[in-house]
Enzyme design. Sequence first.
Site, short mmCIF file in Angstrom:
data_model
loop_
_atom_site.label_atom_id
_atom_site.label_comp_id
_atom_site.label_asym_id
_atom_site.label_seq_id
_atom_site.Cartn_x
_atom_site.Cartn_y
_atom_site.Cartn_z
N CYS A 73 95.23 21.68 -52.81
CA CYS A 73 96.69 21.59 -52.80
C CYS A 73 97.14 20.16 -53.03
CB CYS A 73 97.21 22.10 -51.45
SG CYS A 73 98.98 21.80 -51.22
N TYR A 108 104.86 1.45 -49.73
CA TYR A 108 104.20 2.17 -48.63
C TYR A 108 105.07 2.06 -47.38
CZ TYR A 108 100.61 3.55 -45.25
OH TYR A 108 99.90 4.18 -44.25
N1 LIG Z 1 94.15 4.59 -42.10
C1 LIG Z 1 95.18 3.93 -41.58
O1 LIG Z 1 95.10 2.72 -41.22
C2 LIG Z 1 96.48 4.63 -41.37
C3 LIG Z 1 97.36 4.13 -40.41
C4 LIG Z 1 98.60 4.77 -40.25
C5 LIG Z 1 98.91 5.89 -40.98
N2 LIG Z 1 98.02 6.35 -41.91
C6 LIG Z 1 98.41 7.55 -42.67
O2 LIG Z 1 97.50 8.59 -42.33
C7 LIG Z 1 97.51 9.58 -43.38
C8 LIG Z 1 96.09 9.96 -43.74
O3 LIG Z 1 95.50 8.87 -44.39
P1 LIG Z 1 94.00 8.38 -44.06
O4 LIG Z 1 94.08 7.05 -43.42
O5 LIG Z 1 93.26 9.47 -43.39
O6 LIG Z 1 93.46 8.12 -45.53
P2 LIG Z 1 92.39 8.89 -46.43
O7 LIG Z 1 92.59 8.33 -47.79
O8 LIG Z 1 91.07 8.85 -45.79
O9 LIG Z 1 92.87 10.42 -46.41
C9 LIG Z 1 93.99 10.85 -47.14
C10 LIG Z 1 93.75 12.31 -47.52
O10 LIG Z 1 94.91 12.78 -48.19
C11 LIG Z 1 94.51 13.44 -49.38
N3 LIG Z 1 95.57 13.38 -50.39
C12 LIG Z 1 95.96 12.31 -51.12
N4 LIG Z 1 96.93 12.66 -51.97
C13 LIG Z 1 97.17 13.99 -51.79
C14 LIG Z 1 98.05 14.93 -52.37
N5 LIG Z 1 98.87 14.58 -53.38
N6 LIG Z 1 98.03 16.20 -51.92
C15 LIG Z 1 97.17 16.57 -50.93
N7 LIG Z 1 96.29 15.73 -50.34
C16 LIG Z 1 96.31 14.46 -50.78
C17 LIG Z 1 93.26 12.71 -49.84
O11 LIG Z 1 92.49 13.52 -50.72
C18 LIG Z 1 92.57 12.46 -48.50
O12 LIG Z 1 91.76 13.53 -48.12
C19 LIG Z 1 98.31 8.95 -44.52
O13 LIG Z 1 99.63 9.47 -44.51
C20 LIG Z 1 98.34 7.46 -44.16
O14 LIG Z 1 99.47 6.80 -44.69
C21 LIG Z 1 96.82 5.77 -42.13
C1 LIG Z 2 98.70 -5.00 -48.35
C2 LIG Z 2 97.99 -3.71 -48.49
C3 LIG Z 2 98.28 -2.77 -47.38
C4 LIG Z 2 97.45 -1.55 -47.55
C5 LIG Z 2 97.89 -0.59 -46.52
C6 LIG Z 2 96.96 0.57 -46.52
C7 LIG Z 2 96.98 1.36 -45.51
C8 LIG Z 2 97.90 1.20 -44.40
C9 LIG Z 2 97.55 1.76 -43.28
C10 LIG Z 2 98.47 1.79 -42.12
O1 LIG Z 2 99.49 2.71 -42.35
C11 LIG Z 2 99.06 0.44 -41.79
C12 LIG Z 2 99.17 0.40 -40.29
C13 LIG Z 2 99.77 -0.63 -39.70
C14 LIG Z 2 100.40 -1.73 -40.47
C15 LIG Z 2 101.57 -2.28 -39.76
C16 LIG Z 2 101.49 -3.10 -38.71
C17 LIG Z 2 100.17 -3.43 -38.10
C18 LIG Z 2 100.40 -4.23 -36.81
C19 LIG Z 2 99.44 -3.67 -35.78
C20 LIG Z 2 99.57 -4.40 -34.46
O2 LIG Z 2 100.15 -5.50 -34.43
O3 LIG Z 2 99.07 -3.83 -33.49
#
Ligand SMILES: NC(=O)c1ccc[n+]([C@@H]2O[C@H](COP(=O)([O-])OP(=O)(O)OC[C@H]3O[C@@H](n4cnc5c(N)ncnc54)[C@H](O)[C@@H]3O)[C@@H](O)[C@H]2O)c1
Ligand SMILES: CCCCC/C=C\C=C\[C@H](O)C/C=C\C/C=C\CCCC(=O)O
Length: 266
Positions: A63, A151
């Site tokens: 999906c 983002y």
């Molecule tokens: N990793 C972090 O630091 C972090 C922190 C805060 C929030 N998030 C959020 O958590 C969520 C999950 O990300 P993650 O960190 O697990 O990364 P990840 O890249 O490991 O997982 C993302 C998943 O989403 C899927 N995906 C991407 N595009 C898609 C689409 N168009 N349709 C369906 N599935 C799709 C990918 O195939 C993958 O399985 C994201 O929304 C991300 O922004 C991540």
């Molecule tokens: C410049 C490239 C950024 C790439 C970002 C990719 C993934 C982002 C993942 C998370 O959504 C980001 C999470 C936190 C970022 C914001 C603030 C962090 C401060 C954390 C703290 O002070 O405890």
Amino acid sequence: MALDGKVAVVTGAAQGLGKAFAEILLQNGAKVALLDVNEKEGKSTKAAFEAEFGASRTLFHVCDVSSEEVFKDAFQKTVQHFGRVDIFCNNAGITNEVSWEKTIEINLKGVVRGTYMALEHMKTENGGGGGVIINVASMAGVVHLAGAPIYTATKHAVVGFSRAMAEFSAAAGYGVRICMLCPAFVRTDILNALKEKDKLGEFFRLKHLTENLLDVAGLMETSDVAKVFLQMLLDDSKNGAALLVTPRGAAYVDFPAANEIPCSPL
Ligand SMILES: NC(=O)c1ccc[n+]([C@@H]2O[C@H](COP(=O)([O-])OP(=O)(O)OC[C@H]3O[C@@H](n4cnc5c(N)ncnc54)[C@H](O)[C@@H]3O)[C@@H](O)[C@H]2O)c1
Ligand SMILES: CCCCC/C=C\C=C\[C@H](O)C/C=C\C/C=C\CCCC(=O)O
């Protein structure tokens, strides 16, 4: 168990946080539909969950949440298969400041699409059983990342949209709670974007800032965030709440009321 008989949908569940959310839902008795654009990874994750939790409790559909038709079809097939959906986690997300329209399509429009589909199915006025929607934003939905403005924008939008929809759902008597998860940095593939100029473009020059932030903030494991995800899911008192998750702990955001917005006098 707490979620016996409940049916959950998790987008982006093939890996990372979505996989961890799906796993903790299965561990607590739910049936889970895994939706992900990555077919290979999704089938592998489904097979692993099937081995541990049984074939009857897991489902995988390829999906792409940026396609209305594909997303709706996957959701409808899930309802046909399990008969209902009680929990919907809009988790799928990417980081790409160059193909920024794609980032908006997935991180924002995908979440709106999933939220509306889930509400249409769950709301009690339609004969639905009510339920819970968890939208995965980020700490970047509350503070900004100068190295990732789009983002940041999509995550701020997910917070604003989810808070508004939560209040609307309550006022309309839908019987559906909507909450946001706002993790700081978690060890998943999305962080690879930090090292990829083709994903950051002009903003690559600030990657050191985000790397410093990462060093200060620390890195969590997906399983740590999943435990907090479950806590919020099971707390019926929470609607419109945004839960910040950092290595130092988790806390709900205290959003200011309209007349309390902190601002300096002219
Ligand atoms: N990793 C972090 O630091 C972090 C922190 C805060 C929030 N998030 C959020 O958590 C969520 C999950 O990300 P993650 O960190 O697990 O990364 P990840 O890249 O490991 O997982 C993302 C998943 O989403 C899927 N995906 C991407 N595009 C898609 C689409 N168009 N349709 C369906 N599935 C799709 C990918 O195939 C993958 O399985 C994201 O929304 C991300 O922004 C991540
Ligand atoms: C410049 C490239 C950024 C790439 C970002 C990719 C993934 C982002 C993942 C998370 O959504 C980001 C999470 C936190 C970022 C914001 C603030 C962090 C401060 C954390 C703290 O002070 O405890």
